[in-house]
Motif scaffolding. Sequence first.
Motif, PDB file in Angstrom:
ATOM      1  N   GLU A 298       0.827  -1.213   0.000  1.00  0.00           N
ATOM      2  CA  GLU A 298       0.000   0.000   0.000  1.00  0.00           C
ATOM      3  C   GLU A 298       0.857   1.258   0.000  1.00  0.00           C
ATOM      4  OE1 GLU A 298      -3.475   1.955   2.783  1.00  0.00           O
ATOM      5  OE2 GLU A 298      -3.183  -0.209   2.877  1.00  0.00           O
ATOM      6  N   GLU A 299       1.874   1.288   0.876  1.00  0.00           N
ATOM      7  CA  GLU A 299       2.780   2.444   0.909  1.00  0.00           C
ATOM      8  C   GLU A 299       3.527   2.599  -0.409  1.00  0.00           C
ATOM      9  OE1 GLU A 299       4.028   2.902   5.615  1.00  0.00           O
ATOM     10  OE2 GLU A 299       5.543   2.348   4.151  1.00  0.00           O
ATOM     11  N   GLU A 301       2.601   1.669  -3.423  1.00  0.00           N
ATOM     12  CA  GLU A 301       1.716   2.178  -4.485  1.00  0.00           C
ATOM     13  C   GLU A 301       1.394   3.651  -4.286  1.00  0.00           C
ATOM     14  OE1 GLU A 301      -1.516  -0.603  -4.364  1.00  0.00           O
ATOM     15  OE2 GLU A 301      -0.445  -2.100  -5.576  1.00  0.00           O
ATOM     16  N   THR A 302       1.243   4.092  -3.024  1.00  0.00           N
ATOM     17  CA  THR A 302       0.989   5.507  -2.737  1.00  0.00           C
ATOM     18  C   THR A 302       2.166   6.363  -3.195  1.00  0.00           C
ATOM     19  OG1 THR A 302      -0.375   4.960  -0.822  1.00  0.00           O
ATOM     20  CG2 THR A 302       0.553   7.182  -0.885  1.00  0.00           C
ATOM     21  N   THR A 305       2.608   6.539  -7.039  1.00  0.00           N
ATOM     22  CA  THR A 305       1.683   7.506  -7.662  1.00  0.00           C
ATOM     23  C   THR A 305       2.209   8.934  -7.506  1.00  0.00           C
ATOM     24  OG1 THR A 305      -0.186   6.047  -7.177  1.00  0.00           O
ATOM     25  CG2 THR A 305      -0.705   8.335  -7.665  1.00  0.00           C
ATOM     26  N   GLN A 306       2.687   9.273  -6.293  1.00  0.00           N
ATOM     27  CA  GLN A 306       3.213  10.626  -6.044  1.00  0.00           C
ATOM     28  C   GLN A 306       4.442  10.905  -6.909  1.00  0.00           C
ATOM     29  OE1 GLN A 306       3.715  10.216  -1.774  1.00  0.00           O
ATOM     30  NE2 GLN A 306       1.894  11.435  -1.362  1.00  0.00           N
ATOM     31  N   LYS A 539      -9.826   4.232  -6.573  1.00  0.00           N
ATOM     32  CA  LYS A 539      -9.131   5.439  -6.109  1.00  0.00           C
ATOM     33  C   LYS A 539      -9.982   6.701  -6.254  1.00  0.00           C
ATOM     34  CE  LYS A 539      -4.619   3.431  -7.046  1.00  0.00           C
ATOM     35  NZ  LYS A 539      -3.445   3.372  -7.925  1.00  0.00           N
TER      36      LYS A 539
END
Length: 710
Positions: A298-299, A301-302, A305-306, A539
């Motif tokens: 999860e981290e 993928e976050t 994206t950023q 999302k």
Amino acid sequence: MLTSNSNGNGNGIQERSNLQHLRKLAAQLEKVRRDLPIWSKISDIRWALRHNDVLLLNGETGSGKSTQVPQFLCTEPWCKKQIAKIINQDGKEEDVAVGGMVVITQPRRVAAITLAHRVAREMGSPLVKGVQGAVGYSVRFETLVPIGAKIKFVTEGMLLQEMLHDPNLRKYSAVIVDEIHERSVDVDLLTGFLRHIIHGDKKGRGGVPLKLVVMSATLDLGGIEAFFANPSLRPKYKPVSENGVAVEYVQGRQHEVEVFYELDPVPDYLHNVLQTILRLHVKEPLPGDILAFLTGQEEIETLQTQLEGYAGNLVKTLPKMKIMPLHGSLPAQVQQEVFDKVKEHFTRKIVLATNIAETSVTVSGVRFVVDCGKAKVKQYRPRLGMESLLAKPISRVSAIQRAGRAGREAKGKCFRVYTEQDYLHLEQDDLPEILRSDVIEAVLKMKARGVSDVLTFPLMDSPNLLSMEKALLQLHMMGALDDSGELTDAGSKMASFPLPAAYSRVLIAAAEPEVNVLLEVIDIISCLTTDSEIFLQPKSEEERDGMESNRNDILDRRGDVITLLNTMQKYAAENADRTGWCRRRLISIRALKMALAIRKQLRQLCFQQKLLKELPPPDPLPVESISPGRAECILKSFLKAFGTRTALLAPDGTYITTVGRNNISIHPSSVLYGQRIEAIMFLEHVFTAKSYGKKVSVVQANWVTIALIV
């Protein structure tokens, strides 16, 4: 020797050309090998194992242990295949081949596969099934071992599986246990079994000794030396160690790593990791890729994206960013690409990884490491029968390992997103997994290996009595152990599957003639064992609306288990555009591809175990909706293993577990989230913000009562 086949000379010429290319590459790589710190120890390592059966090798990260030691050993005189006389089960003497191969264990499948490819290149050998080759690998649901292989990389679990069929490991002359400091449950079991083989009577190997090398980058080997010591040994010759255990230290890693700390504690480490990566990208020249350690998918993928948002707005004078995730849920091919050099011009690779990248394998090009200082750790609470998965501070050993990734190919820098004071307060070593996990798998493997009294089995660290007793009770309730604690036929079959004990039990229950839902259960378990969630989370609201309408054909009011069955069956039946089918439903294409491969293997295994009379015809097949009767049979098969993971609806709308009487909630990822149901079964029990049941299904209260009594 490779020759052309009946199709003509073309293939033979191509194969010879490939061999010439491989040998040329091996000659180039030998120069690199000779510069490794381990190379100066080649004579000492060989000498130690000619005169002792056990060698402990401590060498810093980047010293070359994982790739070079198996190559040092596979040409030794004691590593040749020998014909030995053994007494078989009928009491008759027979000639059996013993040895001829070195097996080396890795904690993770990506390390086993990647190292096998690297060593094959160094030896100038093809890594292709069905041809002659020196190096192979075996991981769960994937084996590639060329004909005549001398070195085999395996995961620890796969070597344990081999021990069920061959308790004496007759195929091997030596076992190398790598990265022992990680102390997984499987490695603790392995060392216990290996100790027995080494110090036993060796009758099962026809008197041929098994050599053992235990390797670590950071661990104090004193405790391991004591564990493997042979106190009865009285050496006649000086080269033989007093306790039968030789110890070697390899000084120096290849390149220096400079470590930087935060001056003050950081409130949001993920934000600081992002800022550190951007600062490095702007300030540091190429070459120099970045490896950032995070706690989970999860981290990753976050942050991905950023970073991709920033990458699209970079000025042309800065290098391009190539952002690559690395975690256990990714397919092997995608993971493998991370370890290769960047092919694009003027581009910096930024790898966002879990601790999967912490050991053994070199991520090519990395000069900078960003360490968040945390990792997700499982913690089992035997009194509650509950497992939590929380981000916790890593150990100093892990911090050293992570920093070492920056110095594999050149001088590097490590940026720790925590203070030096925080580092000094970290525990020295990670708590062994066997002391913080549900030990049901370990107990089943011990029983299957012939250990009658698991409570006295010699382990480097023994779990507490409550954990062991709980595991024995669970196995008895599953029908794996009889009333006297001995393994049943069902227990033997359970141990033979490369699956968690509970899933193996479900397969056996589903194959019973009066139930006969084995193919459906294989489909479900294939989805449950992909190491990655099948269903992706939306999302945006727009994405959520589209997902909900497109998933109507697979969502099932009976819960997540039947929903997974619908998903696999309809995906397998899709003959036009599987990728589009997944995208419309917000389903992981990679996860379902992996599930399909696992499904094929499980069908084959069930056929070999005679649970399936015949293999089903190939896909695509027409899909029929699951009848209420068959759905009931499927859920009751799962209750054979998950009867203790059930809960009943209380008058206030909460759920109370049937065992332990604890509060539990349905996880938001479940199709049953927000519903009030008389009784539920959950396949996973996790504690994050609160206690959650995941993979939830509707069951009837009387089914639960029967499951718990039986």
